[in-house]
Design a protein around this motif. Structure first.
Motif, PDB file in Angstrom:
ATOM      1  N   ASP A 173      35.475  29.552 -41.386  1.00 11.38           N
ATOM      2  CA  ASP A 173      34.656  29.429 -42.583  1.00 11.38           C
ATOM      3  C   ASP A 173      34.183  30.808 -43.030  1.00 11.38           C
ATOM      4  O   ASP A 173      34.153  31.759 -42.248  1.00 11.38           O
ATOM      5  N   LEU A 174      33.781  30.886 -44.293  1.00  7.26           N
ATOM      6  CA  LEU A 174      33.262  32.141 -44.835  1.00  7.26           C
ATOM      7  C   LEU A 174      31.739  32.106 -44.890  1.00  7.26           C
ATOM      8  O   LEU A 174      31.138  31.078 -45.192  1.00  7.26           O
ATOM      9  N   VAL A 234      32.685  27.462 -47.504  1.00 10.30           N
ATOM     10  CA  VAL A 234      31.849  28.637 -47.752  1.00 10.30           C
ATOM     11  C   VAL A 234      30.395  28.282 -47.437  1.00 10.30           C
ATOM     12  O   VAL A 234      29.849  27.321 -47.975  1.00 10.30           O
ATOM     13  N   ASP A 264      30.610  37.817 -44.415  1.00  7.87           N
ATOM     14  CA  ASP A 264      31.927  38.181 -44.931  1.00  7.87           C
ATOM     15  C   ASP A 264      31.833  38.793 -46.323  1.00  7.87           C
ATOM     16  O   ASP A 264      32.654  39.646 -46.686  1.00  7.87           O
ATOM     17  N   VAL A 267      33.224  42.575 -50.270  1.00  7.62           N
ATOM     18  CA  VAL A 267      33.537  42.076 -48.929  1.00  7.62           C
ATOM     19  C   VAL A 267      32.908  43.038 -47.918  1.00  7.62           C
ATOM     20  O   VAL A 267      32.931  44.259 -48.108  1.00  7.62           O
ATOM     21  N   THR A 289      33.905  42.043 -41.582  1.00  6.13           N
ATOM     22  CA  THR A 289      34.406  40.675 -41.610  1.00  6.13           C
ATOM     23  C   THR A 289      35.624  40.495 -40.709  1.00  6.13           C
ATOM     24  O   THR A 289      36.463  41.388 -40.595  1.00  6.13           O
ATOM     25  N   HIS A 320      37.467  37.899 -41.439  1.00  5.22           N
ATOM     26  CA  HIS A 320      38.250  37.047 -42.343  1.00  5.22           C
ATOM     27  C   HIS A 320      38.556  37.815 -43.627  1.00  5.22           C
ATOM     28  O   HIS A 320      38.263  37.344 -44.730  1.00  5.22           O
ATOM     29  N   ALA A 343      38.202  36.380 -47.347  1.00  3.65           N
ATOM     30  CA  ALA A 343      37.071  36.889 -48.126  1.00  3.65           C
ATOM     31  C   ALA A 343      37.550  37.475 -49.455  1.00  3.65           C
ATOM     32  O   ALA A 343      36.940  37.240 -50.505  1.00  3.65           O
TER      33      ALA A 343
END
Length: 251
Positions: free
Chosen positions: A22-23, A50, A71, A215, A219, A221, A225
């Motif tokens: 997940d973000l 999100v 993120d 971003v 992160t 991800h 992202a």
């Protein structure tokens, strides 16, 4: 030290709520309604879930500086993003300026106050308490102070100011009737039944309000992202932002 402990605990609790893949998006409180709707629309298309942490941009930026899991960061001003970029905390090439807004002076729904110009805040004896987000650190409060200072009104109004944690807290105290007026964004007024706009500051006379996104360099991800940031620049996302009272930069 206490502030750092609070930030760490907040970050830990939030991290436990987020599943792998997940973000996590740190977003200014003024963006709450729009971003929740955008997040739902994004996930419904088969994309990553999100999760949002909303608050004052100054607090969110500090959380990121302290290593909070994030993120993406959406700020209500450029200054907080500038600081993170200077510290090397943004993924290179991901920063974008997305949105603009305008300031309004809000009053309780049942108030009979007539505010025809900002000067009324200083001269009207009925106006004794004016709510602002923290004018030294929170973007909405900084914008309001800049505007009032330019008009030569800040020193006259400062004794009446009731500072709050963020712009949504300003709206809450206006709605409750605990203050006579407060400075919020025009977009904040689209989801309230207990407050009304007494005066809108025209964009060409008020402060330049700018909301950037980027971003976060740490992160795990990065591709996901970047994909979400690209979605924020899409027509469906633009339509939601505009629905909630924001102006798209460049349009």
């Amino acid at each position: 030290m206490c502030a750092k402990i609070v930030i760490c605990l907040t970050s830990l609790i939030f991290a436990l709520q987020v599943s792998a893949g997940d973000l996590t998006v740190q977003a200014a409180s003024s963006l709450t309604d729009a971003m929740k709707e955008i997040g739902r629309a994004y996930a419904e298309q088969g994309n990553a879930e999100v999760h949002f942490n909303f608050g004052a941009s100054s607090l969110l930026a500090r959380q990121i500086e302290e290593g909070a899991p994030a993120d993406i960061f959406l700020s209500a001003d450029e200054a907080k993003m500038d600081a993170l970029e200077k510290a090397g905390l943004l993924a290179p090439g991901t920063r974008r300026t997305l949105l603009s807004n305008t300031l309004v002076i809000a009053i309780p729904k049942e108030s009979a106050l007539q505010i025809r110009a900002a000067n009324d805040l200083a001269t009207n004896p009925s106006i004794k308490k004016i709510a602002l987000a923290q004018p030294e650190s929170v973007p909405a409060g900084i914008y309001a102070k800049q505007y009032l200072t330019r008009l030569g009104l800040w020193d006259k109004i400062a004794p009446k100011v009731i500072p709050t944690a963020n712009v949504r807290a300003v709206l809450a105290v206006v709605e409750s009737g605990n203050v006579d007026a407060g400075f919020v964004y025009r977009s904040d007024m689209l989801n309230t039944q207990s407050a009304k706009i007494a005066l809108e500051i025209p964009a060409n006379k008020g402060p330049k309000i700018s909301s950037p996104v980027a971003v976060i360099a740490a992160t795990s991800h990065l591709d996901a992202a970047k994909k979400f940031v690209a979605y924020l620049e899409s027509e469906p996302a633009h339509a939601i932002f505009q629905k909630w009272g924001f102006t798209i930069v460049g349009e």
